[in-house]
Motif scaffolding. Structure first.
Motif, mmCIF file in Angstrom:
data_model
loop_
_atom_site.group_PDB
_atom_site.id
_atom_site.type_symbol
_atom_site.label_atom_id
_atom_site.label_comp_id
_atom_site.label_asym_id
_atom_site.label_seq_id
_atom_site.Cartn_x
_atom_site.Cartn_y
_atom_site.Cartn_z
ATOM 1 N N PHE A 52 -146.309 10.599 -67.060
ATOM 2 C CA PHE A 52 -145.608 9.488 -66.420
ATOM 3 C C PHE A 52 -146.600 8.477 -65.871
ATOM 4 O O PHE A 52 -147.751 8.806 -65.594
ATOM 5 C CB PHE A 52 -144.762 9.991 -65.236
ATOM 6 C CG PHE A 52 -143.482 10.656 -65.635
ATOM 7 C CD1 PHE A 52 -142.281 9.968 -65.576
ATOM 8 C CD2 PHE A 52 -143.473 11.970 -66.061
ATOM 9 C CE1 PHE A 52 -141.097 10.581 -65.926
ATOM 10 C CE2 PHE A 52 -142.297 12.597 -66.414
ATOM 11 C CZ PHE A 52 -141.105 11.907 -66.349
ATOM 12 N N ARG A 53 -146.122 7.277 -65.687
ATOM 13 C CA ARG A 53 -146.844 6.255 -64.943
ATOM 14 C C ARG A 53 -146.026 5.992 -63.683
ATOM 15 O O ARG A 53 -144.862 5.633 -63.741
ATOM 16 C CB ARG A 53 -146.970 4.982 -65.773
ATOM 17 C CG ARG A 53 -147.887 3.961 -65.168
ATOM 18 C CD ARG A 53 -148.234 2.842 -66.132
ATOM 19 N NE ARG A 53 -149.066 3.367 -67.213
ATOM 20 C CZ ARG A 53 -148.891 3.067 -68.499
ATOM 21 N NH1 ARG A 53 -147.919 2.256 -68.868
ATOM 22 N NH2 ARG A 53 -149.681 3.576 -69.414
ATOM 23 N N VAL A 54 -146.639 6.223 -62.522
ATOM 24 C CA VAL A 54 -145.982 6.077 -61.225
ATOM 25 C C VAL A 54 -146.624 4.893 -60.501
ATOM 26 O O VAL A 54 -147.845 4.835 -60.370
ATOM 27 C CB VAL A 54 -146.149 7.353 -60.370
ATOM 28 C CG1 VAL A 54 -145.556 7.169 -58.987
ATOM 29 C CG2 VAL A 54 -145.533 8.551 -61.066
ATOM 30 N N THR A 140 -150.996 2.261 -59.076
ATOM 31 C CA THR A 140 -150.353 2.864 -60.243
ATOM 32 C C THR A 140 -151.176 4.066 -60.670
ATOM 33 O O THR A 140 -152.396 3.973 -60.788
ATOM 34 C CB THR A 140 -150.240 1.857 -61.402
ATOM 35 O OG1 THR A 140 -149.458 0.741 -60.964
ATOM 36 C CG2 THR A 140 -149.590 2.490 -62.625
ATOM 37 N N LEU A 141 -150.491 5.186 -60.871
ATOM 38 C CA LEU A 141 -151.137 6.424 -61.311
ATOM 39 C C LEU A 141 -150.518 6.853 -62.627
ATOM 40 O O LEU A 141 -149.296 6.923 -62.744
ATOM 41 C CB LEU A 141 -150.916 7.542 -60.292
ATOM 42 C CG LEU A 141 -151.270 7.272 -58.837
ATOM 43 C CD1 LEU A 141 -150.832 8.442 -57.965
ATOM 44 C CD2 LEU A 141 -152.749 7.003 -58.695
ATOM 45 N N GLU A 142 -151.342 7.142 -63.607
ATOM 46 C CA GLU A 142 -150.837 7.784 -64.812
ATOM 47 C C GLU A 142 -151.138 9.262 -64.647
ATOM 48 O O GLU A 142 -152.281 9.641 -64.380
ATOM 49 C CB GLU A 142 -151.500 7.241 -66.076
ATOM 50 C CG GLU A 142 -150.843 7.791 -67.329
ATOM 51 C CD GLU A 142 -151.281 7.076 -68.586
ATOM 52 O OE1 GLU A 142 -151.711 7.795 -69.517
ATOM 53 O OE2 GLU A 142 -151.188 5.840 -68.637
ATOM 54 N N ILE A 143 -150.091 10.081 -64.751
ATOM 55 C CA ILE A 143 -150.249 11.507 -64.488
ATOM 56 C C ILE A 143 -149.769 12.347 -65.665
ATOM 57 O O ILE A 143 -148.895 11.930 -66.428
ATOM 58 C CB ILE A 143 -149.488 11.947 -63.215
ATOM 59 C CG1 ILE A 143 -147.973 11.728 -63.364
ATOM 60 C CG2 ILE A 143 -150.017 11.214 -61.990
ATOM 61 C CD1 ILE A 143 -147.129 12.388 -62.285
ATOM 62 N N VAL A 144 -150.382 13.519 -65.795
ATOM 63 C CA VAL A 144 -149.945 14.555 -66.735
ATOM 64 C C VAL A 144 -149.589 15.758 -65.880
ATOM 65 O O VAL A 144 -150.365 16.151 -65.008
ATOM 66 C CB VAL A 144 -151.053 14.913 -67.742
ATOM 67 C CG1 VAL A 144 -150.617 16.076 -68.634
ATOM 68 C CG2 VAL A 144 -151.416 13.712 -68.582
ATOM 69 N N MET A 145 -148.413 16.333 -66.127
ATOM 70 C CA MET A 145 -147.922 17.461 -65.332
ATOM 71 C C MET A 145 -148.142 18.774 -66.064
ATOM 72 O O MET A 145 -148.128 18.807 -67.299
ATOM 73 C CB MET A 145 -146.431 17.290 -65.068
ATOM 74 C CG MET A 145 -146.071 16.006 -64.395
ATOM 75 S SD MET A 145 -144.270 15.818 -64.380
ATOM 76 C CE MET A 145 -144.119 14.200 -63.674
#
Length: 170
Positions: A52-54, A140-145
């Motif tokens: 996601f991009r938060v 803005t944070l791009e994250i991998v869960m």
């Protein structure tokens, strides 16, 4: 105290009071989803199943806005049934985090002159004062869960731990 000194003190006091008044005009809204295209709050965009991009848009210092983006990333991670998330990219005010933020600067100038039999010299120091009040800022944070054991890498966070530590500051 001379009249000139009193005027300087009055001017500095007036500028400080003006800056304080402008600061009170805009503040960081309560934590929540973004309302409107230019409003404060969080928004997210799904890129893949677990990516996601938060983004969190706010007003004022970058630190509290970054905390809210981090908290939203943790919230989203637990809501989706994951245990941890890794920040793969980060932007502050639309710029990659490695570009850095605003840096203070100091200016120093000197001059001298001669007029007839007289000579003069002067030295000045410049100081920037932001009188426009708190400015909009975003993180803005791009994250991998992920699930299970938390990888031992920088930028990997346990979602519940982040919620427990950052949540009370919101």
């Amino acid at each position: 105290m001379t009249i000139l000194s009193r005027k300087k003190v009055f001017t500095v006091t007036l500028l400080a009071a003006s800056a304080l008044a402008l600061t009170a005009c805009a503040s960081l809204a309560p934590y929540g989803p973004q309302t409107g295209s230019r409003g404060q709050g969080y928004a997210e965009q799904q890129i893949e199943n677990n990516r996601f991009r938060v983004t969190y848009n706010g007003v004022g210092a970058a630190g509290p806005v970054a905390d809210r983006a981090l908290f939203r990333a943790a919230q989203l991670t637990t809501d989706r049934g994951y245990d941890w998330f890794e920040i793969t990219q980060r932007w502050i005010d639309g710029r990659p985090d490695s570009a850095g933020g605003v840096r203070p600067s100091v200016s120093i100038g000197a001059s001298s002159g001669r007029y007839g039999g007289y000579s003069t010299s002067g030295v000045g120091v410049g100081l920037g004062v932001n009188l426009s009040g708190p400015q909009p800022t975003s993180t803005t944070l791009e994250i991998v869960m992920g699930r299970g054991a938390t990888p031992d890498r920088p930028g990997v966070y346990q979602a519940r731990s982040v919620m427990e530590s950052v949540g009370p500051r919101l």
